[in-house]
Design an enzyme around this catalytic site. Structure first.
Site, PDB file in Angstrom:
ATOM      1  N   HIS A   1       0.804  -1.216   0.000  1.00  0.00           N
ATOM      2  CA  HIS A   1       0.000   0.000   0.000  1.00  0.00           C
ATOM      3  C   HIS A   1       0.840   1.270   0.000  1.00  0.00           C
ATOM      4  O   HIS A   1       0.368   2.306  -0.415  1.00  0.00           O
ATOM      5  CB  HIS A   1      -1.121  -0.017   1.053  1.00  0.00           C
TER       6      HIS A   1
ATOM      7  N   ARG B   1     -11.118   1.901  -2.082  1.00  0.00           N
ATOM      8  CA  ARG B   1     -10.590   1.072  -0.981  1.00  0.00           C
ATOM      9  C   ARG B   1     -10.991   1.699   0.355  1.00  0.00           C
ATOM     10  O   ARG B   1     -10.273   2.548   0.877  1.00  0.00           O
ATOM     11  CB  ARG B   1      -9.063   1.019  -1.045  1.00  0.00           C
TER      12      ARG B   1
ATOM     13  N   ARG C   1     -15.701  -0.863  -2.339  1.00  0.00           N
ATOM     14  CA  ARG C   1     -15.318  -2.173  -1.816  1.00  0.00           C
ATOM     15  C   ARG C   1     -15.485  -2.161  -0.304  1.00  0.00           C
ATOM     16  O   ARG C   1     -14.982  -1.251   0.370  1.00  0.00           O
ATOM     17  CB  ARG C   1     -13.857  -2.477  -2.160  1.00  0.00           C
TER      18      ARG C   1
ATOM     19  N   GLU D   1     -10.031 -12.507  -6.584  1.00  0.00           N
ATOM     20  CA  GLU D   1      -8.607 -12.344  -6.261  1.00  0.00           C
ATOM     21  C   GLU D   1      -8.044 -13.579  -5.568  1.00  0.00           C
ATOM     22  O   GLU D   1      -6.909 -13.578  -5.106  1.00  0.00           O
ATOM     23  CB  GLU D   1      -8.380 -11.083  -5.433  1.00  0.00           C
TER      24      GLU D   1
ATOM     25  N   ASN E   1      -3.580  -7.960  -7.716  1.00  0.00           N
ATOM     26  CA  ASN E   1      -2.502  -7.842  -6.714  1.00  0.00           C
ATOM     27  C   ASN E   1      -2.473  -9.089  -5.842  1.00  0.00           C
ATOM     28  O   ASN E   1      -1.419  -9.651  -5.566  1.00  0.00           O
ATOM     29  CB  ASN E   1      -2.717  -6.612  -5.840  1.00  0.00           C
ATOM     30  N   ASP E   2      -3.650  -9.486  -5.405  1.00  0.00           N
ATOM     31  CA  ASP E   2      -3.723 -10.694  -4.590  1.00  0.00           C
ATOM     32  C   ASP E   2      -3.766 -11.950  -5.449  1.00  0.00           C
ATOM     33  O   ASP E   2      -3.124 -12.947  -5.126  1.00  0.00           O
ATOM     34  CB  ASP E   2      -4.954 -10.644  -3.672  1.00  0.00           C
TER      35      ASP E   2
ATOM     36  N   ARG F   1       3.319 -10.520  -2.135  1.00  0.00           N
ATOM     37  CA  ARG F   1       3.311  -9.300  -2.952  1.00  0.00           C
ATOM     38  C   ARG F   1       4.116  -8.142  -2.369  1.00  0.00           C
ATOM     39  O   ARG F   1       4.412  -7.173  -3.055  1.00  0.00           O
ATOM     40  CB  ARG F   1       1.872  -8.846  -3.207  1.00  0.00           C
TER      41      ARG F   1
ATOM     42  N   CYS G   1      -9.181  -4.295 -11.163  1.00  0.00           N
ATOM     43  CA  CYS G   1      -8.784  -3.134 -10.365  1.00  0.00           C
ATOM     44  C   CYS G   1      -7.419  -3.324  -9.714  1.00  0.00           C
ATOM     45  O   CYS G   1      -6.948  -2.443  -8.999  1.00  0.00           O
ATOM     46  CB  CYS G   1      -9.848  -2.821  -9.325  1.00  0.00           C
TER      47      CYS G   1
HETATM   48  C1  PEP Z   1      -6.027  -6.504  -5.529  1.00  0.00           C
HETATM   49  O1  PEP Z   1      -5.779  -7.393  -4.708  1.00  0.00           O
HETATM   50  O2  PEP Z   1      -5.718  -6.565  -6.724  1.00  0.00           O
HETATM   51  C2  PEP Z   1      -6.690  -5.268  -5.106  1.00  0.00           C
HETATM   52  C3  PEP Z   1      -7.064  -4.360  -5.980  1.00  0.00           C
HETATM   53  O3  PEP Z   1      -6.887  -5.074  -3.780  1.00  0.00           O
HETATM   54  P1  PEP Z   1      -5.758  -4.628  -2.735  1.00  0.00           P
HETATM   55  O4  PEP Z   1      -4.559  -4.173  -3.512  1.00  0.00           O
HETATM   56  O5  PEP Z   1      -6.366  -3.522  -1.937  1.00  0.00           O
HETATM   57  O6  PEP Z   1      -5.554  -5.877  -1.966  1.00  0.00           O
HETATM   58 MG    MG Z   2      -6.751  -7.476  -2.812  1.00  0.00          MG
END
Ligand code: PEP
Ligand code: MG
Length: 597
Positions: free
Chosen positions: A203, A310, A346, A445, A468-469, A479, A516
């Site tokens: 983040h 988020r 979300r 995800e 991302n996940d 990650r 996303c």
């Molecule tokens: C993801 O996991 O791709 C996502 C958009 O959520 P975050 O990055 O907040 O886990």
């Molecule tokens: Mg995520």
């Protein structure tokens, strides 16, 4: 916290890290944690002075408290309450009775100056917490460091070096940046930042993009390679930092910077043009936000909607939970400002690398695989309902959609929907209006959700792929760990196959699919994603124009062929090389970031 020895170096040093936010900047280094950090001398005090030392300690704590409150007040005025809340965690450290009690007890026992005793206790805390398996406890280290520095500076009488007091335009260098650093860093004088640790989807990296300054994370040794005042080039697009650049390197980068600026200016001209392929296929192009304050950037970059809001940043770094009224106001403002375009809210995605200070969460060995996101909300329907209610109430002010994070199978979707149904019933009973047709989607995800997306698609109104996940789970690559960043491959055939499965299953059930995760803003892969049939791209606002440029230049039919070919390749590298070659063909001279270290 301890001082680092740095040798003076004038040699050009090129460091490769992870691109966190695009742009090129040349400037002088400003080391956030440098020699000015006061490490007190070990000095005896006589019994007679012990009470005075305790008083001095209490005064230093009180002064730190009033300093933090005044920064909090200023940040609230300048940047909104959301960003100011992070200081609650600092105030909590100042009020920690165990820590304060330990300092006073040790002081009476050891009879050394209070600054030395305090420093000793802090060091012990930092050591223990840094080694903790628990992500939440590890994150408290930066709060302790922040507050510890402030109190020590008050005790020793030195002026603290922080990002608030910067007088000149600088590039901030740090091991890592705490939330309060990034909040106070949103100043004209901070031109870029570069850190030792961090991954491309942590983040911290996501925050950098929303601050709209170039940033490189995961450089491993930037704090020991650069000195205060060292000349630096930060290339946030390629993930490179050059310390003490040679004149010819500077010249090259000045040209590159100019090119980047011209490119940005050119891109922003696309702001009011539609995201439509050259053969007429319309694509939804939205942006991700963390806070309502990010909305102006969404509008400035021409995104048509918000594909991911988020909401957990609302809950972060504060002592209490956000009230329903507070949440309603925030969702309402965002809905109104983005209307008629959609805003996908979300629901709370706590866990992973996002921990909330007000919850006493159990220690977990693998927080990314643990009690997080929808799992937490289903176990705490009181907290979940307290978020669903204001979302529903705000839904009459625009085009809101609800999305659940971390759905791993149909049961979770059903359970979440049952709670939503209860809340709707409750509002109906009280005659409170809300959008009865509000769309409810699932983030895809988790690989199990991707593989059962045919089942999920029957009961969801839309999907949004959280790459991302999804990538970290599919490839078993943490990650946020820069050591294994080379394995984090969005172009991996396994990832492409999962994405294809999700999109095909969704379309079979006639629901739309967005993306996303950060992959949606990875321009090397835009044509492949387009060709796989993705309906909506949602990226950081600053990336929106870049993605739009590609969409507008390519023929959809061509993108389909590119995706088809990509699916036949065997490795992530093959896919990436192929995608890069096709992108270079589409846009000769395109600036491409370095993915691997
Ligand atoms: C993801 O996991 O791709 C996502 C958009 O959520 P975050 O990055 O907040 O886990
Ligand atoms: Mg995520």
């Amino acid at each position: 916290m301890t001082k680092k020895k740095r040798k003076s170096k004038v040699k050009e040093i090129i460091l490769k890290g992870i691109p966190a936010a695009p742009g090129v900047i040349t400037g002088k280094a400003y080391l956030l944690f440098d020699e000015e950090y006061p490490v007190p001398q070990r000095k005896k005090v006589s019994e007679h002075f012990i009470e005075k030392e305790i008083l001095r300690f209490k005064q230093a704590l009180a002064k730190a408290r009033s300093e933090i409150l005044s920064i909090q007040h200023r940040i609230a005025e300048e940047m909104g309450m959301d960003k100011a809340r992070i200081f609650w965690a600092h105030l909590m450290v100042l009020e920690d009775e165990i820590l304060i009690g330990e300092v006073i007890a040790n002081l009476r026992k050891e009879k050394l100056t209070v600054e030395y005793i305090f420093w000793e206790v802090l060091e012990k805390y930092v050591k223990v917490l840094s080694k903790s398996e628990d992500e939440y406890l590890r994150e408290r280290v930066s709060d302790i460091n922040d507050v510890g520095k402030r109190v020590l500076n008050n005790l020793v009488g030195t002026k603290q070096k922080t990002l608030e007091n910067i007088k000149d335009k600088v590039i901030v260098i740090a091991y890592d940046l705490s939330p309060s650093d990034t909040a106070t860093m949103h100043r004209k004088n901070v031109m870029a930042f570069a850190t030792d640790i961090g991954g491309r989807t942590s983040h911290t990296a996501i925050m950098a993009k929303s601050l709209e300054i170039p940033a490189v994370v995961g450089l491993e040794s930037i704090t020991s390679k650069a000195e205060n005042g060292s000349k630096l080039i930060v290339d946030g697009s390629r993930g490179i930092v050059i310390v003490n650049p040679k004149p010819e390197t500077l010249k090259k980068y000045r040209l590159q910077k100019k090119r980047f600026e011209t490119f940005e200016k050119h891109l922003i001209k696309l702001k009011n043009l539609p995201a439509v392929t050259s053969d007429g296929k319309k694509i939804a192009l939205a942006a991700n936000i963390e806070l309502p304050n990010d909305v102006p950037s969404v509008l400035a970059h021409g995104a048509k909607g918000i594909g991911l809001y988020r909401t957990e940043y609302f809950y972060m770094n504060r002592k209490d939970l956000p009230s329903e009224k507070e949440q309603y106001e925030a969702y309402k403002v965002v809905a109104e400002r983005i209307a008629p375009h959609p805003v996908v809210i979300r629901t709370l995605d706590l866990g992973g690398d996002k921990f909330l200070s007000q919850f006493e969460l159990p220690r977990e060995m693998n927080p990314f695989l643990g009690w997080r996101a929808i799992r937490f909300c289903l176990a705490r329907p009181d907290i979940f309902k307290a978020q669903l209610r204001p979302i529903l109430k705000a839904s009459v002010h625009g085009n809101l959609k609800i999305m659940y994070p971390m759905i791993s199978g149909i049961e979770e979707l059903r359970q979440a929907n049952a709670i939503l149904k209860d809340v709707k019933k409750e509002l109906k009973k009280k005659n409170i209006p809300f959008d009865k047709e509000i769309e409810v989607g699932a983030m895809i995800e988790v690989p199990s959700a991707a593989l059962t997306s045919d089942v999920l698609a029957r009961e969801a109104d839309f999907f949004s792929i959280g790459t991302n996940d999804l990538i970290q789970y599919a490839l078993a690559v943490d990650r946020v760990n820069e050591k294994i960043a080379y394995l984090y491959e969005p172009a991996h055939p396994a990832v492409l196959r999962l994405i294809k499965t999700i999109i095909d299953n969704a379309h079979r059930e006639r629901i739309w699919v967005g993306m996303c995760g950060e992959m949606a803003g990875d321009i090397v892969l835009t044509m492949i994603l387009l060709g796989l049939g993705l309906d909506e791209f949602s990226t950081s606002p600053i990336i929106v124009p870049e993605v739009k440029r590609i969409i507008r230049l390519v023929r959809y039919q061509e993108a389909r062929k590119i995706a088809e070919k990509a699916l036949t390749l065997s490795t992530g590298k093959e896919v990436e090389d192929f995608a890069k070659a096709r992108l270079k063909k589409l846009i000769p001279g395109v600036i491409l970031e370095k993915r691997k270290k």
